[in-house]
Scaffold this motif. Sequence first.
Motif, PDB file in Angstrom:
ATOM      1  N   ALA A 164      55.587  37.665  49.944  1.00 17.66           N
ATOM      2  CA  ALA A 164      54.898  38.492  48.943  1.00 17.66           C
ATOM      3  C   ALA A 164      54.239  37.636  47.864  1.00 17.66           C
ATOM      4  CB  ALA A 164      55.885  39.469  48.302  1.00 17.66           C
ATOM      5  N   LEU A 165      54.809  36.442  47.619  1.00 16.22           N
ATOM      6  CA  LEU A 165      54.301  35.587  46.544  1.00 16.22           C
ATOM      7  C   LEU A 165      53.286  34.549  47.017  1.00 16.22           C
ATOM      8  CD1 LEU A 165      57.585  34.938  44.527  1.00 16.22           C
ATOM      9  CD2 LEU A 165      55.857  36.710  44.162  1.00 16.22           C
ATOM     10  N   ILE A 166      52.961  34.551  48.298  1.00 20.13           N
ATOM     11  CA  ILE A 166      51.993  33.575  48.826  1.00 20.13           C
ATOM     12  C   ILE A 166      50.655  33.605  48.074  1.00 20.13           C
ATOM     13  CG2 ILE A 166      50.486  33.129  50.821  1.00 20.13           C
ATOM     14  CD1 ILE A 166      52.898  33.538  52.617  1.00 20.13           C
ATOM     15  N   PRO A 167      50.131  34.789  47.714  1.00 15.55           N
ATOM     16  CA  PRO A 167      48.830  34.816  47.016  1.00 15.55           C
ATOM     17  C   PRO A 167      48.858  34.231  45.600  1.00 15.55           C
ATOM     18  CG  PRO A 167      49.298  36.939  48.053  1.00 15.55           C
ATOM     19  CD  PRO A 167      50.567  36.145  48.075  1.00 15.55           C
ATOM     20  N   LEU A 168      50.052  34.058  44.992  1.00 14.90           N
ATOM     21  CA  LEU A 168      50.118  33.667  43.580  1.00 14.90           C
ATOM     22  C   LEU A 168      49.492  32.296  43.274  1.00 14.90           C
ATOM     23  CD1 LEU A 168      53.552  34.999  42.298  1.00 14.90           C
ATOM     24  CD2 LEU A 168      51.269  35.917  41.929  1.00 14.90           C
ATOM     25  N   PRO A 169      49.732  31.249  44.066  1.00 12.99           N
ATOM     26  CA  PRO A 169      49.080  29.964  43.755  1.00 12.99           C
ATOM     27  C   PRO A 169      47.559  30.065  43.715  1.00 12.99           C
ATOM     28  CG  PRO A 169      50.843  29.639  45.343  1.00 12.99           C
ATOM     29  CD  PRO A 169      50.671  31.119  45.207  1.00 12.99           C
ATOM     30  N   THR A 174      42.588  30.332  40.394  1.00 12.79           N
ATOM     31  CA  THR A 174      41.419  31.129  39.999  1.00 12.79           C
ATOM     32  C   THR A 174      41.401  31.373  38.495  1.00 12.79           C
ATOM     33  OG1 THR A 174      41.472  32.229  42.154  1.00 12.79           O
ATOM     34  CG2 THR A 174      40.175  33.279  40.406  1.00 12.79           C
ATOM     35  N   ILE A 175      42.580  31.699  37.946  1.00 10.16           N
ATOM     36  CA  ILE A 175      42.688  31.962  36.508  1.00 10.16           C
ATOM     37  C   ILE A 175      42.299  30.733  35.702  1.00 10.16           C
ATOM     38  CG2 ILE A 175      44.354  32.379  34.641  1.00 10.16           C
ATOM     39  CD1 ILE A 175      45.796  34.272  36.584  1.00 10.16           C
ATOM     40  N   VAL A 251      44.272  40.450  44.999  1.00  5.26           N
ATOM     41  CA  VAL A 251      45.410  39.590  45.318  1.00  5.26           C
ATOM     42  C   VAL A 251      46.698  40.415  45.301  1.00  5.26           C
ATOM     43  CG1 VAL A 251      46.784  37.631  44.533  1.00  5.26           C
ATOM     44  CG2 VAL A 251      44.286  37.516  44.449  1.00  5.26           C
ATOM     45  N   SER A 252      46.812  41.315  44.330  1.00  2.00           N
ATOM     46  CA  SER A 252      47.997  42.180  44.257  1.00  2.00           C
ATOM     47  C   SER A 252      48.096  43.069  45.491  1.00  2.00           C
ATOM     48  CB  SER A 252      47.926  43.052  42.996  1.00  2.00           C
ATOM     49  OG  SER A 252      47.832  42.249  41.840  1.00  2.00           O
ATOM     50  N   ALA A 253      46.945  43.583  45.934  1.00  2.85           N
ATOM     51  CA  ALA A 253      46.932  44.453  47.107  1.00  2.85           C
ATOM     52  C   ALA A 253      47.396  43.699  48.361  1.00  2.85           C
ATOM     53  CB  ALA A 253      45.525  45.017  47.317  1.00  2.85           C
ATOM     54  N   ILE A 254      47.027  42.422  48.451  1.00  6.02           N
ATOM     55  CA  ILE A 254      47.481  41.604  49.589  1.00  6.02           C
ATOM     56  C   ILE A 254      49.005  41.496  49.594  1.00  6.02           C
ATOM     57  CG2 ILE A 254      47.460  39.273  50.579  1.00  6.02           C
ATOM     58  CD1 ILE A 254      44.577  39.000  49.597  1.00  6.02           C
ATOM     59  N   TRP A 289      51.471  43.834  36.821  1.00  8.94           N
ATOM     60  CA  TRP A 289      51.010  43.748  35.433  1.00  8.94           C
ATOM     61  C   TRP A 289      51.031  42.307  34.916  1.00  8.94           C
ATOM     62  CZ3 TRP A 289      48.130  44.694  31.686  1.00  8.94           C
ATOM     63  CH2 TRP A 289      48.456  44.322  30.378  1.00  8.94           C
ATOM     64  N   PRO A 290      52.126  41.536  35.106  1.00  6.89           N
ATOM     65  CA  PRO A 290      52.082  40.140  34.667  1.00  6.89           C
ATOM     66  C   PRO A 290      50.962  39.330  35.315  1.00  6.89           C
ATOM     67  CG  PRO A 290      54.347  40.780  35.039  1.00  6.89           C
ATOM     68  CD  PRO A 290      53.496  41.911  35.510  1.00  6.89           C
ATOM     69  N   MET A 291      50.688  39.631  36.608  1.00  8.64           N
ATOM     70  CA  MET A 291      49.583  38.930  37.259  1.00  8.64           C
ATOM     71  C   MET A 291      48.269  39.195  36.516  1.00  8.64           C
ATOM     72  SD  MET A 291      50.219  39.450  41.344  1.00  8.64           S
ATOM     73  CE  MET A 291      51.707  38.880  42.164  1.00  8.64           C
TER      74      MET A 291
END
Length: 582
Positions: A164-169, A174-175, A251-254, A289-291
Amino acid sequence: MRNFRVLKDFFIRNKWYYFFGIVWLLLVDILQLLVPEILRRFTDQLQANLLSASEILIYSLYIVAIGFGIALFRFLWRIFIIGTSRRLEYELRNKLFSHLLDLSTNYYTHHKTGDLMAHATNDINAVRMALGPGIVMLTDAIFITVIAIAMMVLTTDWKLTLLALIPLPFLAFTISKFGKVINKRFKAVQEAFSVLTDTVQESFSGIRVVKSFLQEDAEIKKFSKKNTLVYEKNMKLVKLYGMFFPLVHFVSAISFLIVIGYGGTLVIYGDISLGDFIAFEAYLALLVWPMMAIGWVINVLQRGSASMERLNRIFNENPEIVDAEDTKELPAMKGEISFEKVSFKYPGSNEYAIKDFSLHIASGKSIGLIGRTGSGKSTIATLLLRLYPVHEGTIEIDGHDINKIKLKSLRHQIGYVDQDSFLFSTTIAENIAFGVDEATAEEIKGVAKIAEVHDNIMDFPQGYQTYVGERGVTLSGGQKQRVSIARALIKKPKILILDDSLSAVDTDTEEKILGALKGDLRDKTSIIIAHRISTIKDCDEIIVLDEGRIVEQGTHNQLLSNQKLYYDIYQKQLLEERIAKD
């Protein structure tokens, strides 16, 4: 964060407000994180048919109690953190205004009013957002992210959490890239807004000139051009946001897609319970929300940092004229003035405004200054008030170098009427009493009578309580000059400077004012700067300036007998009067 170092004292004084505000905020986050655990147990017991009606009621009460706690602590953190950021805004605006007033006159010749207004509005608001809502979102983003991920690993499945956390990096990268571009584009927006503000202020201040020259359409075009620039800069920023936030949602939807696919499989095969799956989804929903908040925080902090950098440029400006350590009060000024070989250039100019200027004025004497435009007359008054520093030569009052006299002591005892006759947007009475702490109605009327403006004031329906409008726009030029003279007289100064302050009145009114002033000027040293000889012909001594130097000096009759520059000016003015009468 080095841009915010100027606020160090504020943070020290308000550290406990921020501390307890963050405590209340963390309690809200903890209560929010309890909800998935309640849902986990409720779902598992409901699926196993182990719940009674009373137990369902208890779970409902848990949710209500948590909701009440969240509401209470959310109110508290808003008061402590958002309230403190509002206090910061208040103090920072006061600090900016006070600092701007401390800066020397020269600063305002190089910085436009509109730009300074933008600093006091947009920039300070951006700093408040960074150190109020920005702190809230940053705390939320860090705490909820860490705890939610820990709960997902410990209570459900570490493999599911990892997937579930794979998209975070990718999101973090991007940020980071977006943040730099946001900062750059926000600076461009602020600068464009400053230019727009300055254009509007200038157009409204000069509205009479605009209308009299039929330049409304031209001003509208000029405004439209600047407004278009603001629009274009904002649209560049908006387009960036338009890409940024949908990307976070994507990214959240992924992440949700991964959880539904893999997590649903785990439920089917019995590796995790349905309650685990529901709780995991709830934790993941809390992570969305934190994302988004991380992106929003980066944006707000970048804006705040950019604005604080602009404000720091002002705070880092030092006034050119300050009291030195050895300056002293001069409480009982007599009014003896001495200029010794004073030479002065205005900043940025290669030409001397005055050159080797020497003059002694005895206490109680009246001196008239006359000369062609640009001969340095107003510069004498400017230097005597220490509005600009003197580096060549010395100016003394009562034998004291003015650089050794405290500014407040010096300026408090000098009454100055400048040629612009600036009035504030308030009542006539308050404009006259501007330079003193308190003034009675009789004192205000007394100086108004000396300035020959009392009768004009009484013709207004509200008398002395009449509002004069911005820059005194509701008064005539002569009325503004006479109110300005009254404002100088009420200070009871030992030195009075009238800088071409009778140019807008007719000769009859001028004669009345000068006649009324004679009695008031007996114990004052007066310097009267004028273009009309009629204004200064009765002075004890007249100084004729040309190209910053004294070319003639004497009484009216002596200067006429010399038949030099003063005589030429006199003859030209006589001719102008004859032509006007014909």
